[in-house]
Write an enzyme that holds these catalytic residues in place. Sequence first.
Site, mmCIF file in Angstrom:
data_model
loop_
_atom_site.group_PDB
_atom_site.id
_atom_site.type_symbol
_atom_site.label_atom_id
_atom_site.label_comp_id
_atom_site.label_asym_id
_atom_site.label_seq_id
_atom_site.Cartn_x
_atom_site.Cartn_y
_atom_site.Cartn_z
ATOM 1 N N LYS A 286 108.196 -58.727 -7.004
ATOM 2 C CA LYS A 286 108.656 -57.893 -7.101
ATOM 3 C C LYS A 286 109.860 -58.357 -7.791
ATOM 4 O O LYS A 286 110.837 -58.260 -8.445
ATOM 5 C CB LYS A 286 108.325 -57.013 -5.987
ATOM 6 C CG LYS A 286 107.922 -56.790 -5.455
ATOM 7 C CD LYS A 286 108.594 -56.079 -4.621
ATOM 8 C CE LYS A 286 107.844 -55.062 -3.326
ATOM 9 N NZ LYS A 286 106.466 -56.084 -2.894
ATOM 10 N N ASP A 304 116.009 -65.658 0.053
ATOM 11 C CA ASP A 304 114.225 -66.020 1.178
ATOM 12 C C ASP A 304 115.496 -67.677 2.510
ATOM 13 O O ASP A 304 115.924 -67.614 1.505
ATOM 14 C CB ASP A 304 113.657 -66.021 0.826
ATOM 15 C CG ASP A 304 112.671 -66.050 1.946
ATOM 16 O OD1 ASP A 304 111.794 -64.594 1.850
ATOM 17 O OD2 ASP A 304 112.692 -67.006 2.871
ATOM 18 N N ASP A 331 120.279 -66.713 4.275
ATOM 19 C CA ASP A 331 120.019 -64.638 4.744
ATOM 20 C C ASP A 331 120.366 -63.580 4.376
ATOM 21 O O ASP A 331 121.789 -62.856 4.598
ATOM 22 C CB ASP A 331 120.533 -64.793 6.874
ATOM 23 C CG ASP A 331 120.288 -64.316 7.201
ATOM 24 O OD1 ASP A 331 119.420 -62.823 6.784
ATOM 25 O OD2 ASP A 331 119.938 -63.859 8.333
ATOM 26 N N CYS A 415 104.880 -53.081 3.713
ATOM 27 C CA CYS A 415 103.365 -52.635 3.221
ATOM 28 C C CYS A 415 102.784 -52.766 4.151
ATOM 29 O O CYS A 415 101.487 -52.706 5.226
ATOM 30 C CB CYS A 415 102.917 -53.461 2.549
ATOM 31 S SG CYS A 415 103.289 -55.357 3.260
#
Length: 497
Positions: A286, A304, A331, A415
């Site tokens: 993405k 990440d 974070d 998802c």
Amino acid sequence: MSVAGSIRLFSRHIRVATRHSRYAANMSSFSTSPAPLPRLSLDPDVENHIKKTYCNSQVVAAIGKEEAERRFHSTIDRLSLPPGYTTVRVTTVNRTRDLISEELQQLLKKEYSNKAATCPPVEPHPVLPDVLLIPTTGPHPNLQHHTKEIMVDIHCGAAILRGAHIFAPGVLGATADVQAGDQVSVYVDVEGRCLRGFQKPYSGPRVFVGNGVARMSRDDIFSVAQEELSGIGVEMTSPLYGCPPLNDVMSDSIFLQNLPSTVAGHVLNPQPGERVLDMCAAPGGKTTHLATLMSNQGAVIALDKSQGKVDKVMTNARRLGLTCIQAYMFDGGKAASEAAVCEKDETSLGAPPYPPNTFDRVLVDAPCSALGQRPALGNKMRLKTLKSYPSYQRRLFPAAVQVLKTGGTLVYSTCTLTLEENEGQVEWLLNTFPCLELVPQTPYLGGPGLSGTSLTQDQLQMLQRFEPWGDNRGENAHPSDRDTIGFFIAKFIKRAR
């Protein structure tokens, strides 16, 4: 018959074959015959929790118990099957989709020139301008079973069903007589009990996923440490489902990405020159899509918590020629700070944290239970783990809302299938952050949100829920929009208080 039609018939066959056990989720009750693929095995408490999502009182009141249960069973049935299309997102910064499509089609023709299977067509998606579609063929239930066998785990098995060959480190076991050049049958250990190096035909629960040619002997694979192995161990020549192998193919121009994930990027709709934050970025699909939509102009900050995952994001950015991405191990829930100072350069914001009102758009593609991913041949998640995700996701939003500019756009996506991680989070966001307004989405290729919360019908229509069973899409939907993974998208605008 069309691919979608074949899969519908195949799904009905699965339902008939398992009706006597009321859709029991025990894979060990199935034989290792080529078809059908067994229904996904879930922890009974987890399966019951998903059922409560699809058969909650509001849904049953609206469509009836029988239809609600049909949708639930159709969803679980589909999860072990690959989507009906391989979705390829093209990077259009320097080349057009048509040119990339022509090159990809020629490469596939070359790949299939020595195969019995017909080369699949490469088709443009009718709505998404940067997506190409390659239809999945199968299942192919009449494949011969060879005496020489290869065992792999459920993750490798899922990759095979999506078109991958087997890299040597992914081989769990091989019968003692396997030599390079041998025809082999490939099976998945669905319960994770096959020990590495197993050399007899495995007698535990297993699933046949196709045939291939061994490119390494058993001795080549198991005589060295697993971390020292590299290269293709088995080339899949006759998989149960036909998907083209696209690893390392045109890696500077295409990216394999599930269709709803691509939709999420278009819904966020970043513009050239803007500042965009991707709070949970790895592996970068993405992130790179957002940078491409911005014509590689502006700043995309990717966060990440793992340095390895951050490195993966930047590797993908470099191979696609995208220079506006900056990735940091950080974070996302701590990305906002009143004391932070942003660099004045619009294209270089520096490391996090960031002051309030920094970003034009924020994507929160949150860590989730991933129950919508397919194909899935096994899942050992327990209910306690499943229930832990909503609280983890909520800790991301205070920072996301704070760093978003007034008038800016926030997109939340998962998802997974559960009400708590999807519509329930939207309900919580609207109650917790009065500045957020739920707004309609463009493009709209999914279906409405699921009833079961305090959200109104008008609000549910603003959500996009992609269901594996696909019937919630409009009658004019493309087959690729119907036969895909489970996915959820919500879009918000931050208003002045």
